[in-house]
Design a protein around this motif. Sequence first.
Motif, PDB file in Angstrom:
ATOM      1  N   VAL A  63       0.846  -1.192   0.000  1.00  0.00           N
ATOM      2  CA  VAL A  63       0.000   0.000   0.000  1.00  0.00           C
ATOM      3  C   VAL A  63       0.884   1.245   0.000  1.00  0.00           C
ATOM      4  O   VAL A  63       1.817   1.357   0.795  1.00  0.00           O
ATOM      5  N   THR A  64       0.603   2.175  -0.917  1.00  0.00           N
ATOM      6  CA  THR A  64       1.314   3.449  -0.923  1.00  0.00           C
ATOM      7  C   THR A  64       0.406   4.591  -0.487  1.00  0.00           C
ATOM      8  O   THR A  64       0.878   5.603   0.007  1.00  0.00           O
ATOM      9  N   LYS A  65      -0.928   4.427  -0.691  1.00  0.00           N
ATOM     10  CA  LYS A  65      -1.871   5.467  -0.302  1.00  0.00           C
ATOM     11  C   LYS A  65      -3.246   4.838  -0.114  1.00  0.00           C
ATOM     12  O   LYS A  65      -3.625   3.922  -0.852  1.00  0.00           O
ATOM     13  N   VAL A  66      -4.006   5.333   0.861  1.00  0.00           N
ATOM     14  CA  VAL A  66      -5.365   4.856   1.097  1.00  0.00           C
ATOM     15  C   VAL A  66      -6.328   5.992   0.757  1.00  0.00           C
ATOM     16  O   VAL A  66      -6.252   7.070   1.345  1.00  0.00           O
ATOM     17  N   ASN A  67      -7.193   5.747  -0.221  1.00  0.00           N
ATOM     18  CA  ASN A  67      -8.195   6.732  -0.623  1.00  0.00           C
ATOM     19  C   ASN A  67      -9.553   6.357  -0.035  1.00  0.00           C
ATOM     20  O   ASN A  67      -9.659   5.423   0.757  1.00  0.00           O
ATOM     21  N   LYS A  68     -10.603   7.072  -0.437  1.00  0.00           N
ATOM     22  CA  LYS A  68     -11.942   6.848   0.109  1.00  0.00           C
ATOM     23  C   LYS A  68     -12.482   5.446  -0.189  1.00  0.00           C
ATOM     24  O   LYS A  68     -13.012   4.779   0.690  1.00  0.00           O
ATOM     25  N   SER A  69     -12.360   4.996  -1.424  1.00  0.00           N
ATOM     26  CA  SER A  69     -12.929   3.695  -1.794  1.00  0.00           C
ATOM     27  C   SER A  69     -11.904   2.731  -2.385  1.00  0.00           C
ATOM     28  O   SER A  69     -12.239   1.599  -2.694  1.00  0.00           O
ATOM     29  N   ARG A  70     -10.671   3.180  -2.533  1.00  0.00           N
ATOM     30  CA  ARG A  70      -9.624   2.350  -3.142  1.00  0.00           C
ATOM     31  C   ARG A  70      -8.283   2.637  -2.483  1.00  0.00           C
ATOM     32  O   ARG A  70      -8.111   3.660  -1.820  1.00  0.00           O
ATOM     33  N   ALA A  71      -7.350   1.746  -2.721  1.00  0.00           N
ATOM     34  CA  ALA A  71      -5.982   1.954  -2.238  1.00  0.00           C
ATOM     35  C   ALA A  71      -5.041   1.942  -3.430  1.00  0.00           C
ATOM     36  O   ALA A  71      -5.273   1.240  -4.415  1.00  0.00           O
ATOM     37  N   VAL A  72      -3.997   2.740  -3.348  1.00  0.00           N
ATOM     38  CA  VAL A  72      -2.961   2.741  -4.384  1.00  0.00           C
ATOM     39  C   VAL A  72      -1.902   1.747  -3.926  1.00  0.00           C
ATOM     40  O   VAL A  72      -1.395   1.829  -2.809  1.00  0.00           O
ATOM     41  N   LEU A  73      -1.586   0.787  -4.795  1.00  0.00           N
ATOM     42  CA  LEU A  73      -0.643  -0.272  -4.460  1.00  0.00           C
ATOM     43  C   LEU A  73       0.508  -0.300  -5.443  1.00  0.00           C
ATOM     44  O   LEU A  73       0.326  -0.043  -6.635  1.00  0.00           O
TER      45      LEU A  73
END
Length: 99
Positions: A63-73
């Motif tokens: 995981v590099t970032k956690v957004n509202k409905s998705r995560a950036v991996l």
Amino acid sequence: MKDVILQDVLDYILKCKDNDKLVEINQLLKSKLKSNASRLKYELKPGDKVKVNGTGKFESGVVTKVNKSRAVLDVMINDIKYSYTVPFTMISKEVSNDS
């Protein structure tokens, strides 16, 4: 080897001929997946190792970032790093063996 109860559930689904029961099972599974995903977004943080279920196979990512409905991996495929935005419903957190 699969859990005995899980195997019983899978056998029931495969043998079931009542479409209403199968629709009920499907709705329950979708609801449970959304519930788990909703909880997961509050548990994930950058640096966590996760598995992504997509197209029938699992890929590992970070995981590099956690957004509202998705995560950036960040995902390594054939020694090349890719960044993907993935819905929480496709992510499961890897269990750490650290004590």
